[in-house]
Design a protein around this motif. Structure first.
Motif, PDB file in Angstrom:
ATOM      1  N   GLY A  43      11.395  -4.213  -3.798  1.00  0.00           N
ATOM      2  CA  GLY A  43      10.294  -4.709  -4.603  1.00  0.00           C
ATOM      3  C   GLY A  43       9.056  -4.974  -3.780  1.00  0.00           C
ATOM      4  O   GLY A  43       9.098  -5.084  -2.554  1.00  0.00           O
ATOM      5  N   LYS A  44       7.931  -5.114  -4.474  1.00  0.00           N
ATOM      6  CA  LYS A  44       6.681  -5.403  -3.792  1.00  0.00           C
ATOM      7  C   LYS A  44       6.685  -6.825  -3.244  1.00  0.00           C
ATOM      8  O   LYS A  44       7.317  -7.728  -3.813  1.00  0.00           O
ATOM      9  CB  LYS A  44       5.507  -5.238  -4.758  1.00  0.00           C
ATOM     10  N   ASP A  45       5.970  -7.020  -2.141  1.00  0.00           N
ATOM     11  CA  ASP A  45       5.812  -8.353  -1.582  1.00  0.00           C
ATOM     12  C   ASP A  45       4.894  -9.186  -2.471  1.00  0.00           C
ATOM     13  O   ASP A  45       3.979  -8.659  -3.122  1.00  0.00           O
ATOM     14  CB  ASP A  45       5.204  -8.285  -0.182  1.00  0.00           C
ATOM     15  N   GLY A  46       5.142 -10.483  -2.466  1.00  0.00           N
ATOM     16  CA  GLY A  46       4.243 -11.385  -3.163  1.00  0.00           C
ATOM     17  C   GLY A  46       2.945 -11.549  -2.391  1.00  0.00           C
ATOM     18  O   GLY A  46       2.777 -11.029  -1.281  1.00  0.00           O
ATOM     19  N   PHE A  47       2.021 -12.330  -2.945  1.00  0.00           N
ATOM     20  CA  PHE A  47       0.691 -12.482  -2.369  1.00  0.00           C
ATOM     21  C   PHE A  47       0.752 -12.995  -0.936  1.00  0.00           C
ATOM     22  O   PHE A  47       0.119 -12.454  -0.036  1.00  0.00           O
ATOM     23  CB  PHE A  47      -0.151 -13.418  -3.239  1.00  0.00           C
ATOM     24  N   PHE A  48       1.551 -14.023  -0.709  1.00  0.00           N
ATOM     25  CA  PHE A  48       1.617 -14.626   0.628  1.00  0.00           C
ATOM     26  C   PHE A  48       2.509 -13.815   1.566  1.00  0.00           C
ATOM     27  O   PHE A  48       2.246 -13.717   2.761  1.00  0.00           O
ATOM     28  CB  PHE A  48       2.106 -16.076   0.541  1.00  0.00           C
ATOM     29  N   ASP A  49       3.609 -13.207   0.998  1.00  0.00           N
ATOM     30  CA  ASP A  49       4.503 -12.403   1.832  1.00  0.00           C
ATOM     31  C   ASP A  49       3.776 -11.220   2.464  1.00  0.00           C
ATOM     32  O   ASP A  49       4.111 -10.785   3.574  1.00  0.00           O
ATOM     33  CB  ASP A  49       5.672 -11.864   0.998  1.00  0.00           C
TER      34      ASP A  49
ATOM     35  N   ASP B  77       0.827  -1.209   0.000  1.00  0.00           N
ATOM     36  CA  ASP B  77       0.000   0.000   0.000  1.00  0.00           C
ATOM     37  C   ASP B  77       0.861   1.258   0.000  1.00  0.00           C
ATOM     38  O   ASP B  77       0.550   2.252  -0.677  1.00  0.00           O
ATOM     39  CB  ASP B  77      -0.917   0.018   1.215  1.00  0.00           C
ATOM     40  N   LEU B  78       1.957   1.218   0.767  1.00  0.00           N
ATOM     41  CA  LEU B  78       2.846   2.370   0.835  1.00  0.00           C
ATOM     42  C   LEU B  78       3.534   2.597  -0.512  1.00  0.00           C
ATOM     43  O   LEU B  78       3.643   3.738  -0.981  1.00  0.00           O
ATOM     44  CB  LEU B  78       3.881   2.165   1.939  1.00  0.00           C
ATOM     45  N   ILE B  79       3.978   1.530  -1.147  1.00  0.00           N
ATOM     46  CA  ILE B  79       4.621   1.653  -2.468  1.00  0.00           C
ATOM     47  C   ILE B  79       3.656   2.268  -3.473  1.00  0.00           C
ATOM     48  O   ILE B  79       4.009   3.175  -4.234  1.00  0.00           O
ATOM     49  CB  ILE B  79       5.123   0.273  -2.957  1.00  0.00           C
ATOM     50  N   ASP B  80       2.415   1.767  -3.486  1.00  0.00           N
ATOM     51  CA  ASP B  80       1.422   2.297  -4.428  1.00  0.00           C
ATOM     52  C   ASP B  80       1.190   3.794  -4.196  1.00  0.00           C
ATOM     53  O   ASP B  80       1.103   4.581  -5.157  1.00  0.00           O
ATOM     54  CB  ASP B  80       0.089   1.552  -4.283  1.00  0.00           C
ATOM     55  N   ALA B  81       1.094   4.177  -2.932  1.00  0.00           N
ATOM     56  CA  ALA B  81       0.825   5.586  -2.619  1.00  0.00           C
ATOM     57  C   ALA B  81       2.013   6.469  -3.010  1.00  0.00           C
ATOM     58  O   ALA B  81       1.835   7.577  -3.537  1.00  0.00           O
ATOM     59  CB  ALA B  81       0.507   5.747  -1.137  1.00  0.00           C
ATOM     60  N   ILE B  82       3.233   5.983  -2.754  1.00  0.00           N
ATOM     61  CA  ILE B  82       4.425   6.752  -3.134  1.00  0.00           C
ATOM     62  C   ILE B  82       4.484   6.926  -4.645  1.00  0.00           C
ATOM     63  O   ILE B  82       4.754   8.028  -5.161  1.00  0.00           O
ATOM     64  CB  ILE B  82       5.703   6.063  -2.618  1.00  0.00           C
ATOM     65  N   GLU B  83       4.238   5.842  -5.371  1.00  0.00           N
ATOM     66  CA  GLU B  83       4.303   5.927  -6.837  1.00  0.00           C
ATOM     67  C   GLU B  83       3.215   6.846  -7.385  1.00  0.00           C
ATOM     68  O   GLU B  83       3.434   7.573  -8.360  1.00  0.00           O
ATOM     69  CB  GLU B  83       4.202   4.529  -7.431  1.00  0.00           C
ATOM     70  N   ASP B  84       2.045   6.827  -6.757  1.00  0.00           N
ATOM     71  CA  ASP B  84       0.977   7.747  -7.185  1.00  0.00           C
ATOM     72  C   ASP B  84       1.380   9.197  -6.926  1.00  0.00           C
ATOM     73  O   ASP B  84       1.092  10.090  -7.743  1.00  0.00           O
ATOM     74  CB  ASP B  84      -0.327   7.434  -6.448  1.00  0.00           C
ATOM     75  N   ALA B  85       2.048   9.442  -5.794  1.00  0.00           N
ATOM     76  CA  ALA B  85       2.491  10.803  -5.489  1.00  0.00           C
ATOM     77  C   ALA B  85       3.544  11.270  -6.493  1.00  0.00           C
ATOM     78  O   ALA B  85       3.502  12.410  -6.971  1.00  0.00           O
ATOM     79  CB  ALA B  85       3.050  10.873  -4.070  1.00  0.00           C
ATOM     80  N   LEU B  86       4.479  10.373  -6.832  1.00  0.00           N
ATOM     81  CA  LEU B  86       5.490  10.727  -7.833  1.00  0.00           C
ATOM     82  C   LEU B  86       4.879  10.934  -9.205  1.00  0.00           C
ATOM     83  O   LEU B  86       5.457  11.625 -10.067  1.00  0.00           O
ATOM     84  CB  LEU B  86       6.569   9.650  -7.889  1.00  0.00           C
ATOM     85  N   GLY B  87       3.703  10.358  -9.429  1.00  0.00           N
ATOM     86  CA  GLY B  87       3.030  10.510 -10.720  1.00  0.00           C
ATOM     87  C   GLY B  87       2.289  11.823 -10.878  1.00  0.00           C
ATOM     88  O   GLY B  87       1.871  12.176 -11.988  1.00  0.00           O
TER      89      GLY B  87
ATOM     90  N   LYS C 210      12.889  12.844  -1.428  1.00  0.00           N
ATOM     91  CA  LYS C 210      12.534  12.054  -0.251  1.00  0.00           C
ATOM     92  C   LYS C 210      11.657  10.864  -0.629  1.00  0.00           C
ATOM     93  O   LYS C 210      11.812   9.756  -0.099  1.00  0.00           O
ATOM     94  CB  LYS C 210      11.821  12.935   0.765  1.00  0.00           C
ATOM     95  N   LEU C 211      10.703  11.092  -1.531  1.00  0.00           N
ATOM     96  CA  LEU C 211       9.822  10.000  -1.954  1.00  0.00           C
ATOM     97  C   LEU C 211      10.603   8.904  -2.675  1.00  0.00           C
ATOM     98  O   LEU C 211      10.370   7.699  -2.457  1.00  0.00           O
ATOM     99  CB  LEU C 211       8.714  10.548  -2.860  1.00  0.00           C
ATOM    100  N   ARG C 212      11.530   9.299  -3.533  1.00  0.00           N
ATOM    101  CA  ARG C 212      12.322   8.287  -4.261  1.00  0.00           C
ATOM    102  C   ARG C 212      13.217   7.503  -3.302  1.00  0.00           C
ATOM    103  O   ARG C 212      13.405   6.292  -3.452  1.00  0.00           O
ATOM    104  CB  ARG C 212      13.162   8.982  -5.340  1.00  0.00           C
ATOM    105  N   GLU C 213      13.764   8.211  -2.302  1.00  0.00           N
ATOM    106  CA  GLU C 213      14.592   7.510  -1.308  1.00  0.00           C
ATOM    107  C   GLU C 213      13.751   6.516  -0.527  1.00  0.00           C
ATOM    108  O   GLU C 213      14.178   5.363  -0.282  1.00  0.00           O
ATOM    109  CB  GLU C 213      15.233   8.527  -0.362  1.00  0.00           C
ATOM    110  N   ALA C 214      12.543   6.917  -0.149  1.00  0.00           N
ATOM    111  CA  ALA C 214      11.652   6.011   0.582  1.00  0.00           C
ATOM    112  C   ALA C 214      11.277   4.821  -0.286  1.00  0.00           C
ATOM    113  O   ALA C 214      11.206   3.678   0.192  1.00  0.00           O
ATOM    114  CB  ALA C 214      10.398   6.770   1.020  1.00  0.00           C
ATOM    115  N   ARG C 215      11.054   5.089  -1.570  1.00  0.00           N
ATOM    116  CA  ARG C 215      10.697   3.983  -2.484  1.00  0.00           C
ATOM    117  C   ARG C 215      11.860   3.004  -2.626  1.00  0.00           C
ATOM    118  O   ARG C 215      11.653   1.773  -2.642  1.00  0.00           O
ATOM    119  CB  ARG C 215      10.313   4.565  -3.856  1.00  0.00           C
TER     120      ARG C 215
END
Length: 525
Positions: A144-150, A27-37, A134-139
């Motif tokens: 990478g994103k976690d898999g379904f079970f991770d 969720d955090l990755i998605d939000a960061i990427e949306d902000a960078l977009g 800051k956003l790119r550093e956090a990203r």
């Protein structure tokens, strides 16, 4: 499609919440990427600054023109008539002097507005760049994103990493939002000021070869008595443009009739109101009838009968200003705030209609009680026209409000034909929406096109109740608002954005009473 400054501001405000509350890595990755977009504040500060300096540099030449005009005025002019409409030479020079001064103010003000925008944009772009870093550093920290079970389980180290990345990303998106908000505010202020100065380039708005430059200067310069001349000009920018176009479209015979009317007018104010009637959409025959009713009247009579709103208070003054004909206010009867606002808005742009209300069929009635009867009848007529609600039995019915569909209908029937624009209802659900539409509202009223607005509040029973107002002007970061209770007042832009119209109404419509604003504003054809 390029995002507006207000769109970026709203998106980033929502993303601040998403990032600060992100409960998983993905969720955090998605939000960061949306902000960078979300795009950065656009524009080249150096180009804007250069343009601003170019404008302010023009004031030296404008000052020379103003000085030369003043020298001519001091030499003493013969009282000769010039132009097609018989304008005194001294009046033309006076108008030219004031026009030159407005030109100086426009160059200086426009240049300063652009330089201020350049400075604010440069700071905002720097802030935005810091936040993106800051956003790119956090990203990068998150990998990478976690898999379904991770994604189902997060150990202590993973949680610590996510929280550190989330904190950094929160600071980054805060920087982006601050940059977007600052750029949006600066762009809105620049648009407001530039629109104002463009509307005040008055003589040039009347684009017609059928009147001399002297005629156009004098007409654009004419104001009503009773207040600051600049705040009480008879012909708006829209009137000047529409009347010039109308003159161009007249047949030679009609044009000769119109020029004779203007030449025979007994005062600059009478000339200006004849042109305002033409701008309102009346043919030459109808303007002649109107001219016969106002011919020879002094400036005070014209002001009282043809101007429903007089601006005596400056934007810096607080309080409400009564708008009267004699001892009767331009105010509503019963629950007719929507039709009453519309009646006054039409009277502002249509002097023939204004005279029918104040002066009756022959235009010569000066009785305030008769004016009140006619005003009452018009309010009730428009309530019928807009399919307004009624209370009471059929033998004792009285208006009980009108919905936005009815308001839109009567705005387009009663105001639109006299301004040349279409009115559409726009819901203003919050501060961002009101902030976004404010430049359109200010451009409309700067051009001389009144903008109806609705405000709402909860009563003591928790029910929503509303009231209709009309924005009729703006100056120095404030909106002039007509209230059909019979008054006008100045409301700050910030109060409008925050939904607080108490300065024009009362404390029931303050922000503390959960006020909201719905706006009906002009949509360009």
């Amino acid at each position: 499609m390029t995002e507006s400054t207000n769109d970026r501001r709203q998106k980033l405000d929502g993303l601040r919440g998403r990032i600060s509350s992100a409960g998983s890595k993905n969720d955090l990755i998605d939000a960061i990427e949306d902000a960078l977009g979300v795009s950065a504040p656009v524009g080249d500060p150096k180009v804007i600054e250069a343009l601003g300096k170019r404008y302010t540099g023009q004031t030296d030449e404008a000052d020379k023109v103003s000085d030369r005009i003043d020298k001519i005025a001091r030499k003493g002019l013969p009282q000769v008539w010039v132009g097609d409409t018989s304008v005194l030479a001294s009046d033309v020079v006076g108008a030219a002097s004031r026009d030159a001064q407005q030109m100086i103010e426009a160059f200086q003000g426009g240049g300063k507005a652009l330089i201020a925008l350049s400075d604010a944009l440069e700071i905002a772009q720097t802030k935005d760049g810091t936040g993106r870093g800051k956003l790119r550093e956090a990203r990068t920290m998150l990998g990478g994103k976690d898999g379904f079970f991770d994604d189902w389980h997060e150990d202590d180290d993973e949680e610590d990493l996510r929280l550190r990345a989330r904190s950094l990303a929160s600071h980054g998106v805060d920087d982006l939002h601050t940059a977007a908000a600052d750029a949006d505010d600066a762009a809105r202020v620049a648009a407001r000021d530039l629109n104002k100065f463009a509307a005040e380039a008055r003589a040039g708005q009347m684009d017609t070869d059928e009147l001399t430059a002297a005629d156009r200067l004098a007409l654009a310069d004419t104001s009503n008595v009773g207040g600051d001349a600049e705040l009480n000009e008879i012909l708006s920018a829209n009137d000047l443009e529409r009347s010039g176009r109308a003159m161009e479209n007249l047949s030679p015979a009609e044009r000769a009739r119109m020029e004779l009317l203007l030449a025979n007018a007994s005062s600059p104010q009478e000339k200006a109101y004849l042109m305002k009637a033409l701008a309102s959409g009346y043919d030459v025959g109808e303007v002649e009838k109107f001219g016969g009713k106002i011919h020879g009247k002094d400036s005070t009579w014209l002001h009282e009968h043809l101007a429903p709103v007089t601006t005596g208070m400056t934007p810096g003054q607080k309080g409400k200003e009564d708008q009267k004909f004699g001892d009767e206010n331009w105010s509503q009867d019963d629950a007719t705030c929507v039709p009453s606002s519309t009646v006054t808005a039409r009277a502002l742009v249509d002097p023939v209609y204004a005279l029918e209300l104040t002066g009756g069929p022959d235009g010569q009635d000066n009785d305030p009680d008769h004016f009140r009867e006619r005003l009452h009848d018009e309010q009730f007529r428009m309530n019928e026209e807009g399919d307004g609600d009624y209370d009471g039995w059929w033998w004792d019915r009285h208006p009980a409000g009108m919905d936005s569909d009815g308001q839109e209908e009567i705005s387009n029937k009663e105001i639109g034909p006299h301004t040349g624009d279409k009115y559409d209802t726009q819901d203003m659900d919050g501060a961002d929406d009101r902030r976004g539409v404010l430049p359109d509202i200010e451009k409309s009223v700067a051009d001389g096109k009144p903008v109806p607005i609705n405000i709402s509040r909860k009563d003591e029973n928790g029910d929503w109740v509303g009231h209709s107002l009309v924005i009729v002007g703006h100056e120095d970061g404030k909106l002039q608002v007509y209230n059909p209770w019979g008054t006008t007042a100045w409301v700050s832009e910030d109060d409008f954005i925050n939904g607080d119209l108490s300065a024009a109404t009362d404390d029931r419509y303050s922000k503390a009473h959960h006020g909201d604003v719905e706006t009906v504003y002009i949509e360009r054809n």
